[in-house]
Motif scaffolding. Structure first.
Motif, short mmCIF file in Angstrom:
data_model
loop_
_atom_site.label_atom_id
_atom_site.label_comp_id
_atom_site.label_asym_id
_atom_site.label_seq_id
_atom_site.Cartn_x
_atom_site.Cartn_y
_atom_site.Cartn_z
N GLN A 176 2.27 -1.66 16.27
CA GLN A 176 3.30 -2.40 16.43
C GLN A 176 5.07 -2.08 17.12
OE1 GLN A 176 4.58 -2.29 12.73
NE2 GLN A 176 2.83 -3.54 11.79
N ALA A 177 5.35 -0.23 17.70
CA ALA A 177 5.72 -0.37 18.69
C ALA A 177 5.79 -0.52 20.34
CB ALA A 177 5.57 1.15 18.84
N LEU A 184 14.28 -5.64 15.98
CA LEU A 184 13.13 -6.03 15.80
C LEU A 184 11.95 -5.33 15.23
CD1 LEU A 184 13.57 -7.19 19.49
CD2 LEU A 184 14.27 -8.31 17.89
N THR A 185 11.28 -6.25 14.73
CA THR A 185 10.06 -5.98 13.90
C THR A 185 8.78 -6.53 14.73
OG1 THR A 185 9.53 -7.40 12.62
CG2 THR A 185 10.64 -5.43 11.73
N ALA A 186 7.39 -5.91 14.74
CA ALA A 186 6.10 -7.11 14.97
C ALA A 186 6.28 -7.86 13.76
CB ALA A 186 5.14 -5.57 14.32
N ASP A 199 0.84 -10.30 16.94
CA ASP A 199 -0.30 -9.88 17.14
C ASP A 199 -0.91 -8.68 15.30
OD1 ASP A 199 -1.23 -12.98 17.17
OD2 ASP A 199 -1.93 -12.25 19.41
N SER A 200 0.64 -8.22 16.12
CA SER A 200 0.44 -6.69 15.77
C SER A 200 1.09 -6.58 13.86
CB SER A 200 0.71 -5.26 16.82
OG SER A 200 0.17 -5.79 18.50
N GLN A 201 1.47 -7.75 13.33
CA GLN A 201 2.11 -7.04 12.26
C GLN A 201 1.63 -5.82 11.12
OE1 GLN A 201 4.00 -11.14 10.65
NE2 GLN A 201 3.47 -9.77 8.54
N ALA A 202 0.66 -6.54 11.78
CA ALA A 202 -0.87 -5.77 10.29
C ALA A 202 -1.39 -4.84 10.48
CB ALA A 202 -1.56 -6.53 9.85
#
Length: 132
Positions: A48-49, A33-35, A39-42
């Motif tokens: 992101q964690a 899984l990623t961000a 809202d934390s993508q950038a």
């Protein structure tokens, strides 16, 4: 025993040939899984964690587990400078339920905004297996 594959609507649609989670026996395996799409993508790796751990909590609960039953995580990070911030977030969120862990440095992820990806393995109680 046939594995049970689950896509979790709250995590959004899968984009590619994978499923969010697979239950086999008393074990829940997650895809990385990623961000991405949050809202934390950038934002910084710590943010992101935190977003990824929120997703893992939703996924675990949807499949009959919880963050307290987290057995193993693998963190894929693109920048070694991010490791202290990521460890701080992980330490804070795990509390006393610290899982086995691996951290792997990678040259990049599928979007340049992404700083890390986390995949996890959870334990399930026999009576908590999802039916869908």
């Amino acid at each position: 025993m046939i594995p049970l594959r689950n896509n979790i609507p709250e995590l959004g649609p899968v984009i590619g040939p994978y499923t969010h989670a697979v239950v086999h026996g008393n074990t829940l395996y997650t895809s990385g899984l990623t961000a991405f799409g949050t809202d934390s993508q950038a934002k910084a790796a710590g943010a992101q964690a935190s977003a990824i751990l929120d997703q893992l909590a939703v996924l675990a609960e949807s499949c009959g587990s919880s963050m307290k039953h987290l057995v193993k995580v693998t963190v894929f990070a693109v920048d070694p400078a991010d490791i202290p911030d990521v460890r701080d977030v992980l330490t804070q969120r795990y509390g006393d339920a610290v899982p086995a862990s691996s951290l792997v440095l990678v040259s990049g992820l599928f979007s340049p905004d992404l700083r890390l990806e986390i995949e996890a393995i959870f334990a399930l109680e026999v009576s908590s297996h999802p039916t869908a």
